[in-house]
Design a protein around this motif. Sequence first.
Motif, short mmCIF file in Angstrom:
data_model
loop_
_atom_site.label_atom_id
_atom_site.label_comp_id
_atom_site.label_asym_id
_atom_site.label_seq_id
_atom_site.Cartn_x
_atom_site.Cartn_y
_atom_site.Cartn_z
N GLN A 95 0.83 -1.19 0.00
CA GLN A 95 0.00 0.00 0.00
C GLN A 95 0.87 1.24 0.00
N ILE A 96 0.28 2.35 -0.48
CA ILE A 96 1.03 3.60 -0.56
C ILE A 96 0.25 4.75 0.03
N ASP A 106 -11.70 -2.57 -2.03
CA ASP A 106 -11.57 -3.87 -2.69
C ASP A 106 -10.18 -4.46 -2.53
N TRP A 107 -9.15 -3.61 -2.43
CA TRP A 107 -7.79 -4.14 -2.19
C TRP A 107 -7.76 -4.95 -0.90
N GLY A 108 -8.38 -4.41 0.14
CA GLY A 108 -8.38 -5.13 1.42
C GLY A 108 -9.21 -6.39 1.37
N VAL A 109 -10.42 -6.32 0.76
CA VAL A 109 -11.27 -7.50 0.68
C VAL A 109 -10.57 -8.60 -0.12
N LEU A 144 -3.53 2.15 7.38
CA LEU A 144 -2.78 1.33 8.32
C LEU A 144 -3.67 0.29 8.99
N ALA A 145 -4.90 0.69 9.33
CA ALA A 145 -5.84 -0.28 9.90
C ALA A 145 -6.08 -1.42 8.93
N GLN A 146 -6.26 -1.08 7.67
CA GLN A 146 -6.48 -2.11 6.66
C GLN A 146 -5.25 -3.02 6.54
N CYS A 147 -4.06 -2.44 6.57
CA CYS A 147 -2.84 -3.25 6.48
C CYS A 147 -2.71 -4.19 7.67
N TRP A 148 -3.06 -3.73 8.87
CA TRP A 148 -3.05 -4.59 10.05
C TRP A 148 -3.99 -5.78 9.86
N ILE A 149 -5.18 -5.51 9.32
CA ILE A 149 -6.16 -6.57 9.10
C ILE A 149 -5.63 -7.58 8.10
#
Length: 372
Positions: free
Chosen positions: A114-115, A136-139, A295-300
Amino acid sequence: MLISQLQARDFRLFTNLQLDAHPRFNLITGENGAGKTSLLEALHVLGRGGSWRVLPAQLARDGTQAWQVAGQVVDPSGVPPELLKLTWREREIAIEFGQGDLALSELVRRLPLQILDPGMHRMLEEGPGIRRRFLDWGVFHVEHRFMPTWKRARRALRQRNAMLREGGSVAMLAPWNRELAEAAEQLSALRRAHALEVEARSQALLADLLPGERWQLRYSQGWDADRAYLEVLEASLERDRRHGLTMSGPQRAELGFYTSHMSDSQADGEGGPARSVKGRISRGQQKLLVAAFILAQCWIVAERGGRVPVLLLDDFSAELSSEFQTRLLKVLLAYPGQKFVTALELAGPLKNTPDARMFHVEHGLLRPLANG
């Protein structure tokens, strides 16, 4: 996942680039136009197959017709490192991993990345497409059902739109209505669950970055939430025929960012009336808000997807006061993934970054710096 070494040839300003990366924090300094963002673009190519700014042809160094980016990718689980290589020539990109070829979707899955860039305010100010891509990237990384469901919905939408333009009858449209409705309902459920998870996970980060406000994410599925999508499709047939397009559906899903002030007496964390953040907060606040959700999404993704995303951050200090910089650096250092951060100079809170590797880029030449 980790990138232990980056190499690039005939890429942007770089004739030949080599960077031996730190597993946690890499700081790249240099003047404007020196090549800092170009270096991040090379890293972005490794994880996404292209730049977030320009088309692949525009990444070739002046006077050249091809470029190559390669990286040594390390899986902390102990799997032997593999060489990931992307080569662009004759308007095509070839992706190689180890001894075989790789599809773009598998590249994105293997090296989540991610950027955060100076244009991150677009997440809040531009149309819903950029927010859907973020969601959608996270899902994609946490739900194995996402890609087949997304493809199914896209195919059904394309077929329905074609029939609408061709004047297809109700009977001809009926099977595509059912197919699209079923896929869209499933896709929306996956998106909604992830949005709720990102919002919940972001609250601790937002308490550190932007205290005093309650920040919310609101997911809208793209059609009336009180009606089944099949019912909506059947009821909107004549309108859709006039436009030659399906006017509601998952292709119009939206992710809204909202805020409400919390007074000292609101110990339960409930704020006043929620309002859209668009046009209401400063660029510095926008940067920290988007950083918290990403960052929250990256943690998930790290916890549920099995691979810790690499994080790129371009122009660390832009739009941020010294206090905001200190807050952002604190949450970055707490994030367990590998980070590549650019800045004009080694100043402010960055001067004392622990456990990091420093680099300086000038006129397309990169050199390591002594830390401390």
